[in-house]
Design a protein around this motif. Structure first.
Motif, mmCIF file in Angstrom:
data_model
loop_
_atom_site.group_PDB
_atom_site.id
_atom_site.type_symbol
_atom_site.label_atom_id
_atom_site.label_comp_id
_atom_site.label_asym_id
_atom_site.label_seq_id
_atom_site.Cartn_x
_atom_site.Cartn_y
_atom_site.Cartn_z
ATOM 1 N N ASN A 247 -3.567 4.701 -0.693
ATOM 2 C CA ASN A 247 -4.343 5.105 0.474
ATOM 3 C C ASN A 247 -4.170 6.612 0.643
ATOM 4 O O ASN A 247 -3.088 7.094 0.972
ATOM 5 C CB ASN A 247 -3.843 4.387 1.736
ATOM 6 C CG ASN A 247 -4.524 4.906 2.993
ATOM 7 O OD1 ASN A 247 -5.744 5.064 3.030
ATOM 8 N ND2 ASN A 247 -3.738 5.186 4.018
ATOM 9 N N ASN B 134 -1.652 0.491 -4.966
ATOM 10 C CA ASN B 134 -2.736 0.333 -3.984
ATOM 11 C C ASN B 134 -2.706 1.567 -3.089
ATOM 12 O O ASN B 134 -2.122 1.577 -2.013
ATOM 13 C CB ASN B 134 -2.516 -0.950 -3.171
ATOM 14 C CG ASN B 134 -3.637 -1.179 -2.160
ATOM 15 O OD1 ASN B 134 -4.733 -0.638 -2.295
ATOM 16 N ND2 ASN B 134 -3.353 -1.959 -1.136
ATOM 17 N N GLN C 95 0.839 -1.195 0.000
ATOM 18 C CA GLN C 95 0.000 0.000 0.000
ATOM 19 C C GLN C 95 0.874 1.245 0.000
ATOM 20 O O GLN C 95 1.870 1.317 0.702
ATOM 21 C CB GLN C 95 -0.915 -0.002 1.222
ATOM 22 C CG GLN C 95 -1.914 1.155 1.234
ATOM 23 C CD GLN C 95 -2.817 1.104 2.451
ATOM 24 O OE1 GLN C 95 -2.380 1.364 3.576
ATOM 25 N NE2 GLN C 95 -4.074 0.755 2.241
ATOM 26 N N ASN D 246 0.892 5.154 0.847
ATOM 27 C CA ASN D 246 0.200 6.249 1.518
ATOM 28 C C ASN D 246 0.518 7.560 0.816
ATOM 29 O O ASN D 246 1.686 7.868 0.566
ATOM 30 C CB ASN D 246 0.626 6.335 2.990
ATOM 31 C CG ASN D 246 0.117 5.173 3.802
ATOM 32 O OD1 ASN D 246 -1.009 4.716 3.624
ATOM 33 N ND2 ASN D 246 0.947 4.659 4.702
#
Length: 334
Positions: A56, A54, A22, A24
């Motif tokens: 966030n 992915n 992920q 950020n």
């Protein structure tokens, strides 16, 4: 068969961490998740799934905090104004140079050029052993000068007047000092509120902020928006390249380029929504005086290494393609 199975499993173990990791992303928007900038980043995050990311998103109403968390490795990427992100990429960060982009036709050409594949290497830089990459540029709009008293309608009348500016952008400070005004250091969260509260006499801002930051309160019955633009404001997405899948930058920049017509359409709509009673043109003579002042500032800041010389040359050619009779087109010092 066993060898094929072993190879497949091995490749799966090698690929899956990157695909599943992920990223950020710190996103600055004065209105947080309710703002237009954040909504654009939501579209970008959704599209990035096809590029193996992915994402966030983490919303920030403080640009300084978003940048600090990016520096502190709390985020793998950051979306914020180009003026603040210029330290990570001077080439793309120079599109916001003083007076370099006087209209939206040139603004679009400049962004398309900057994001072109031929400039991919120019959009990557290394700072403190970290590889940074500019993967998207979004237009915010031309910035105009808003004044509390429309009688302040030329450069001479600006002398001694207080003007708020973003403290981290030395270009704004220089421009204010060159017209003899008094610069009041501010942050993006309060540069307009100082205008609305009467702490300063003028403030440069794009139309994007007119309603959200209630600039009309500072204008009152006597104020005005001078329709001569002093710069074109953009926002950048900067990533730490090693935290993202291979070729992510190229795919993100292509997406950013495709979205430009939609972005400029929204900006023009916001400008059109500003009541005509506030809009005030300046004389042709003052336009040339402003142009020369901003040009001198650009040249000095380029020599200081604030602006990228290649980008300055590109933007000048774009301006002279639109207006070949302009005095600067016969000059060779930019």
């Amino acid at each position: 068969m066993k060898n094929r199975l072993f190879l497949t499993c091995t490749l799966g173990l090698l690929i899956s961490p990157l695909a599943q990791a992920q990223q950020n992303v710190c996103v600055f928007d004065l209105l947080g998740k309710a703002g237009e900038s954040y909504k654009i980043m939501e579209e970008w995050a959704l599209a990035s799934k096809a590029w193996g990311a992915n994402i966030n998103l983490i919303a920030y109403k403080s640009e300084e905090q978003a940048d600090n968390d990016f520096k502190a490795d709390k985020c793998d990427a950051v979306a914020m104004t180009t003026m603040r992100s210029r330290e990570y990429n001077r080439f793309g960060g120079s599109i916001d140079a003083l007076g370099s982009v006087p209209n939206y036709a040139i603004a679009e050409k400049a962004i398309v050029y900057a994001l072109d594949k031929r400039n991919a290497k120019r959009l990557v830089s290394v700072k403190n052993n970290i590889k940074y990459e500019l993967v998207g540029i979004s237009p915010v709009g031309l910035a105009y000068i808003f004044v509390r008293d429309r009688a302040m309608d030329n450069i001479d009348k600006a002398k001694g007047k207080k003007v708020s500016y973003l403290s981290y952008d030395i270009a704004q400070k220089m421009a204010i000092e060159r017209i003899g005004a008094v610069g009041v250091p501010s942050d993006i969260s309060n540069f307009v509120s100082k205008f609305n509260n009467g702490e300063v006499d003028a403030v440069p801002s794009p139309a994007y902020a007119f309603k959200p930051l209630e600039i009309y309160k500072g204008l009152g019955n006597k104020g005005a928006m001078f329709t001569y633009p002093v710069l074109h404001v953009t926002a950048n997405v900067i990533i730490k390249t090693d935290k993202f899948p291979n070729n992510f930058g190229n795919q993100s920049r292509a997406w950013s380029t495709q979205r430009l017509p939609q972005a400029f359409k929204m900006i023009k709509r916001l400008e059109a929504e500003i009541p005509a009673k506030y809009k005030l043109p300046i004389s042709k003579e003052d336009q040339i005086r402003y142009q020369k002042l901003l040009r001198d500032g650009r040249i000095e800041l380029t020599k200081q290494g604030v602006y990228d010389a290649t980008m300055m040359s590109v933007l000048k050619r774009a301006r002279c393609t639109v207006d070949r009779t302009n005095f600067e087109c016969s000059l060779t010092d930019e």
